[in-house]
Design a protein around this motif. Structure first.
Motif, PDB file in Angstrom:
ATOM      1  N   LEU A  12       3.575  10.650   2.798  1.00 12.67           N
ATOM      2  CA  LEU A  12       2.184  10.390   3.179  1.00 12.67           C
ATOM      3  C   LEU A  12       1.490  11.680   3.594  1.00 12.67           C
ATOM      4  O   LEU A  12       0.323  11.916   3.273  1.00 12.67           O
ATOM      5  CB  LEU A  12       2.138   9.342   4.287  1.00 12.67           C
ATOM      6  N   GLN A  15      -6.651   6.159   4.126  1.00 18.99           N
ATOM      7  CA  GLN A  15      -5.878   5.131   3.431  1.00 18.99           C
ATOM      8  C   GLN A  15      -4.372   5.275   3.614  1.00 18.99           C
ATOM      9  O   GLN A  15      -3.652   4.290   3.550  1.00 18.99           O
ATOM     10  CB  GLN A  15      -6.200   5.187   1.927  1.00 18.99           C
ATOM     11  N   VAL A  16      -3.890   6.510   3.800  1.00 23.85           N
ATOM     12  CA  VAL A  16      -2.439   6.723   3.769  1.00 23.85           C
ATOM     13  C   VAL A  16      -1.798   6.825   5.152  1.00 23.85           C
ATOM     14  O   VAL A  16      -0.596   7.048   5.244  1.00 23.85           O
ATOM     15  CB  VAL A  16      -2.059   7.974   2.938  1.00 23.85           C
ATOM     16  N   CYS A  75       0.832  -1.203   0.000  1.00 23.30           N
ATOM     17  CA  CYS A  75       0.000   0.000   0.000  1.00 23.30           C
ATOM     18  C   CYS A  75       0.869   1.257   0.000  1.00 23.30           C
ATOM     19  O   CYS A  75       2.103   1.187  -0.046  1.00 23.30           O
ATOM     20  CB  CYS A  75      -0.944  -0.016   1.199  1.00 23.30           C
ATOM     21  N   ALA A  76       0.223   2.407   0.081  1.00 28.05           N
ATOM     22  CA  ALA A  76       0.951   3.687   0.079  1.00 28.05           C
ATOM     23  C   ALA A  76       1.937   3.751   1.235  1.00 28.05           C
ATOM     24  O   ALA A  76       3.086   4.169   1.082  1.00 28.05           O
ATOM     25  CB  ALA A  76      -0.044   4.839   0.161  1.00 28.05           C
ATOM     26  N   GLU A 110       0.117  13.543   0.758  1.00 27.62           N
ATOM     27  CA  GLU A 110      -1.132  13.015   0.181  1.00 27.62           C
ATOM     28  C   GLU A 110      -2.362  13.489   0.961  1.00 27.62           C
ATOM     29  O   GLU A 110      -3.400  13.759   0.368  1.00 27.62           O
ATOM     30  CB  GLU A 110      -1.094  11.482   0.143  1.00 27.62           C
ATOM     31  N   MET A 111      -2.264  13.500   2.280  1.00 27.72           N
ATOM     32  CA  MET A 111      -3.407  13.930   3.104  1.00 27.72           C
ATOM     33  C   MET A 111      -2.890  14.723   4.298  1.00 27.72           C
ATOM     34  O   MET A 111      -2.732  14.199   5.391  1.00 27.72           O
ATOM     35  CB  MET A 111      -4.193  12.709   3.596  1.00 27.72           C
TER      36      MET A 111
END
Lengths: 745, 267
Positions: free
Chosen positions: A632, A619-620, A89-90, A635-636
């Motif tokens: 990460l 998710q991250v 995953c990320a 990303e968010m």
């Protein structure tokens, strides 16, 4: 204009380049000599190193590293894996940023300031161990082993936890993974089926998947998500019960926006309906359950209409779901959940889920609950010993357990309250290993008060999380990429595939950087400092792992030859053990003074002007532990507040507005986040992702990013059977431009 | 041959593994990306609730607007098909559409970092990578997704495809009717065509109607105002002789190039 190069823009772009370019490129930009790598080469031609096991979360995907010179440049799934395969995953991909994060702990540190306001001084490992030996030794001598408490988490904390538990002999150990997460699930299922359920649902081969407040798709555990998506691809119908239109709800066939806290009423109504209409799996119930009569009587009051009113759902939808499950039984996956410490009525809800699964006969069948048959390995560790029950805070004067269905360890508040009050005895030393109790345990002030009264606090971590600000001595631990570790075993991700088993051990993909050390090195030195050197079970982590592997006829060198993963033939898991029995009525629970059949206990409702705060995953991120990861974070960067769009409109709030919070106890968030106004959430709830809003300035990426939900969870609702913490009975108002906004009902 | 990528929204869980794997594979600076995941909704689509993801990357368009105005020095390049050995020669500036595999690529050694292509792409699939600097591109170079050409030429899947945890990204030759990507197109996978454009995006989406409606209603781009891109390209062209001179005078180095550029700007 971008290409108009002035001295100022030149300096800017040079600075930007210095920030983002690997060193080699900066050198090129400065010298403009050889035509260096304008075109990134990719990592596929770089050296491959095998044997990694990810721990960006705790699912432990098997990974490989791509190495250029001394530097790891990329992580990938181990193509040999029958679990996650070549995919990660990320967070797994971003492990590289964790490894080289300049903010990570590098050397042993001593706090020469105050707890909570540390001033760090670099010390040597010898100095650290001398001080730990002296201070821990003094506390144990003065107050006894029970004068020490421990908050451990994760693979690296297992060995030291065994040491403090078995050798030092303190019962006061509280794991967040049990008391703030999945412990209540495990004990409720053990009181029903005798087996902790993990997340062993064969979703890939189910006809219906039933998720109660799940974060599947927001919580990314790779093989589990593969399993879930394969089920949907194979045509499984998905039912999602959640006050919020979650990532799972977005893929559902039926979404029930249930009123928070009422899930048990919903489950009981389905149980009642299935019994009344004789829609349950009669053979299974006859052969593998006990207590149908008591259950029948116990749930009789829960008509569809009554549950509909309680849960704020249409009765026909509840019936529809019950019928979907009954018609597709036994090949239905009722997910046991993972983080289920919600409302303080969680033991009964998890029992209801286990019993409903039994009525549907969905144990040990294709598409139902069915654990894969993993290979057995022996765990080598510190010799076991018995505690003196006299000091077990969970045992009352009459010899009975306060929380009879507690997970292993001591319920968190028994430790915190005892430490603060000194009753029945003082707790004056604290070891925190890989856990960040500031952001795992509700009521941060109580945790701080507990720490303030300690004689000594030791923290061991890979990074300066918020809890580490409270340490006297802070030790830098090797991360999962820099050390060996105990064994990971399992089976192929899809139970419908050829039955296979695997055994993998974590092997370092990079040597430990700076002065970081692994848990065996650190624990053994502490053991020696405390006079327990003679009981050390292994001289190094590598040796410990090798000894465990030997029990399975393997070794680290053999595993290396097999590219990090040993694969062998497996066994058919779809065989129900003859003595498997689900207790629909549990006499032991009844004898302990709790409802012996699953029972609904209503939860507190928001006061006027407040909405219930519910938290979850993105998710991250893995809670707080990935917040300082630059990739990460990018990303968010914050955790937007989900609020019903009509409510937001009434409050004059738009998407992207900045808001802060105040909760029912007057606790204010020191940071803010942005509004996400959406029809996909009920009006009585607001939601945000958990783990943001770090306060330690040493986390230069994560500090102050978003809002720390745990700070707003000042009220902990203790589950009466298990002693675990329900954390969703907290209510908030919003603060915009200094003004507190009443949330309309 | 036309390489393309399918994003299967039914499989996608919006985990961002693709974005991070790409960053690691291609040294993409933290604050930039060659691909992206944007979370859409929850929002009402008609009477239904929907939530999905805009999983974006370069569309390697059939008729890419990003390559037309590139002022990079044209060069005769021979392209070859690794499978058939077929060869094609074309004179291309610093960015072009590959006449064999249909991908859109950049030659960073000829890119002057003018930003014209970045302005032209309606999907914002290109960015200026300030870490990539030489005498002719001292502000950085345009960078974007290559469909992992160096990887697929070795028979490896693109990094984002390899790491995709649910198999939601599928890569292959859209012109080969037997390929999985072509099968998806048959089932209805479509690209996000820009409003009023005819670019022919080759990264395509497949999913439930409500998810596709959400994606297309929120994420369909306007065609870029090409005047700005054109202006950039034109300015760059005017500057080119000076830049070329600077490029040859490597002893001058970066600062020298900057000085020449500053002179050109003054003029």
């Amino acid at each position: 204009m971008a290409f108009k190069l002035t001295r100022r823009t030149f300096l800017q772009s040079a600075a930007l380049a210095a920030m983002s370019a690997p060193l080699a490129k900066i050198a090129y930009a400065e010298s403009t000599l050889a035509p260096a790598a304008l075109e990134a080469k990719g990592t596929f031609a770089d050296e491959t190193v095998c044997g990694g096991i990810c721990e960006m979360c705790f699912w432990r995907c098997q990974i490989i590293g791509k190495k250029r010179g001394d530097r790891l440049v990329k992580l990938e799934g181990n193509p040999k894996s029958i679990d996650n395969g070549a995919a990660i995953c990320a967070r797994g991909n971003a492990g590289i940023q964790m490894l080289y994060d300049p903010d990570r702990l590098k050397y042993p540190l001593k706090n020469t300031g105050e707890r909570g306001k540390p001033v760090w001084k670099r010390i040597s490992w010898d100095e650290a161990f001398a001080e730990i030996g002296e201070k821990l030794g003094a506390a144990i001598k003065k107050y006894g082993a029970h004068g020490l408490c421990m908050f451990p988490h994760g693979a690296s904390a297992k060995y030291p936890m065994q040491f403090f538990d078995n050798i030092v002999g303190t019962p006061n150990i509280s794991e967040a993974s049990f008391f703030q997460c999945r412990g209540v699930r495990d004990t409720a299922y053990m009181s029903s089926t005798s087996i902790p359920p993990n997340e062993s649902v064969d979703m890939a081969n189910a006809k219906v998947i039933f998720l109660l407040g799940s974060h599947l798709g927001e919580n990314i555990h790779v093989s589990h998500i593969k399993n879930y998506i394969q089920g949907l691809q194979n045509g499984a119908k998905l039912i999602v019960v959640d006050p919020r239109y979650s990532a799972a709800a977005a893929k559902s066939d039926v979404w029930l926006a249930i009123k928070p806290g009422t899930d048990t009423a919903f489950l009981l109504a389905m149980i009642n309906y299935l019994i009344e209409k004789k829609k349950y799996q009669a053979d299974f119930v006859e052969n593998h359950t006990a207590g149908l009569d008591e259950l029948t009587v116990g749930v009789r009051e829960w008509t569809l209409a009554r549950a509909a009113a309680e849960c704020d759902l249409p009765a026909e939808k509840i019936q529809l779901v019950a019928d979907m499950l009954a018609e597709n039984a036994p090949n239905v996956s009722l997910h046991p959940g993972r983080h289920v410490s919600w409302y303080g009525n969680d033991f009964q809800r998890q029992r209801a889920l286990a019993c409903l699964t039994a009525l549907l006969g969905a144990y040990y069948v294709r598409g139902g609950w069915c654990p894969g048959k993993a290979p057995k390995v022996e765990e080598i560790g510190w010799a076991k010993s018995e505690h003196d029950e006299k000091f077990d805070l969970n045992i009352k004067e009459d010899g009975k357990r306060k929380y009879p269905f507690s997970p292993p360890g001591t319920p968190t508040d028994l430790i915190r309250d005892t430490a603060i009050s000194g009753n029945p005895y003082p707790i004056k030393a604290c070891v925190i290993w890989g856990q960040n109790p500031i952001q795992t345990i509700p009521d941060q002030e109580k945790t701080k008060n507990m720490l303030k009264q300690m004689d000594f606090v030791l923290c061991v971590d890979i990074q300066p999380t918020d809890i580490t600000m409270w340490a006297d001595i802070l030790l830098p631990q090797a991360s999962y990429l820099e050390r060996y570790d105990l064994i990971k075993t399992g089976v192929q991700w899809n139970l419908a595939d050829k039955h296979q088993q695997y055994i993998a051990a974590r092997m370092p993909l990079s040597p430990p950087l700076f002065e970081r050390k692994d848990q065996v090195f650190i624990t053994n030195a502490i053991a020696k400092a405390l006079g327990h050197g003679d009981k050390i079970p292994a001289e190094s982590l590598e040796q410990l792992v090798d000894k465990s592997l030997a029990a399975a006829g393997l070794s680290l060198s053999q595993l290396k030859k097999e590219d990090g993963i040993h694969i062998q033939d497996g066994k058919d898991p779809f065989v129900i053990p003859e003595d498997f029995e689900v207790l629909l009525f549990n006499e032991e629970i009844a004898d302990a003074g709790f409802p012996g059949v699953p029972t609904y206990i209503p939860v507190p409702q928001p006061p006027p002007g407040f909405a219930r705060l519910v938290y979850g995953r993105v998710q991250v991120h893995t809670f707080n532990r990935t917040q300082n990861n630059a990739w990460l974070h990018q990303e968010m960067p914050v955790n937007p507040l989900w609020i019903n769009d009509e409510t937001a409109a009434k409050l004059g709030l738009k998407d992207g507005d900045t808001v802060g919070f105040v909760n029912q106890d007057g606790v204010k968030s020191p940071t803010t986040t942005i509004v996400k106004a959406t029809p996909g959430i009920r009006k009585d709830v607001v939601y945000m992702a958990h783990g943001y809003g770090s306060k330690n300035p040493l986390l230069t990426v994560g500090v102050g990013a978003g809002v720390d939900d745990t700070q707003l969870i000042s009220k902990a609702s203790v589950d009466p059977e298990s002693g675990t913490h329900g954390m969703r009975n907290n209510f908030v108002q919003l603060i915009k431009d200094g003004k507190t906004l009443d949330i309309p009902a | 041959m036309q390489y393309g990528m399918i994003i299967d929204l039914d499989r996608c869980v919006g985990c961002h593994a693709c974005v991070i794997a790409c960053k690691a594979e291609w040294d993409v600076p933290t604050e930039f990306a060659r691909n992206w995941v944007r979370h859409l909704g929850p929002a009402k689509i008609g009477e239904e609730m929907a939530m999905s993801y805009y999983v974006g990357l370069c569309n390697h368009c059939a008729d890419p607007v990003c390559v037309t105005d590139c002022p990079g020095e044209p060069l005769e390049v021979t392209f070859s098909n690794p499978k058939t050995g077929e060869k094609k020669t074309a004179t291309v500036p610093a960015t072009w559409k590959d006449p064999i595999d249909g991908t859109v690529q950049i030659d960073k050694s000829r890119c002057i970092g003018c930003g014209a292509c970045i302005e032209a792409c309606p999907y914002h699939a290109r960015y200026l990578n300030p870490a990539l600097i030489d005498a002719i591109g001292s502000d950085g170079k345009a960078d974007k997704c290559t469909y992992c050409k160096p990887r697929f030429e070795q028979g490896l899947p693109p990094a984002c495809v390899q790491t995709c945890i649910t198999g939601a990204r599928i890569f292959g030759d859209l012109d080969d009717p037997a390929s999985e990507v072509a099968q998806y197109v048959k089932k209805g996978a479509v690209g996000l065509e820009a409003k009023g454009g005819n670019l022919g995006p080759n990264s395509r989406y497949f999913g439930k109607k409500k998810d596709m409606d959400l994606l297309f209603s929120t994420s369909t781009p306007e065609l870029a105002g090409l005047e700005k891109a054109g202006r950039r390209a034109l300015m760059a062209k005017i500057m080119q002789p000076a830049m070329k001179a600077a490029g040859e005078l490597t002893v001058l180095g970066l600062v020298g190039a900057a000085a020449v550029k500053a002179l050109a700007d003054k003029e």
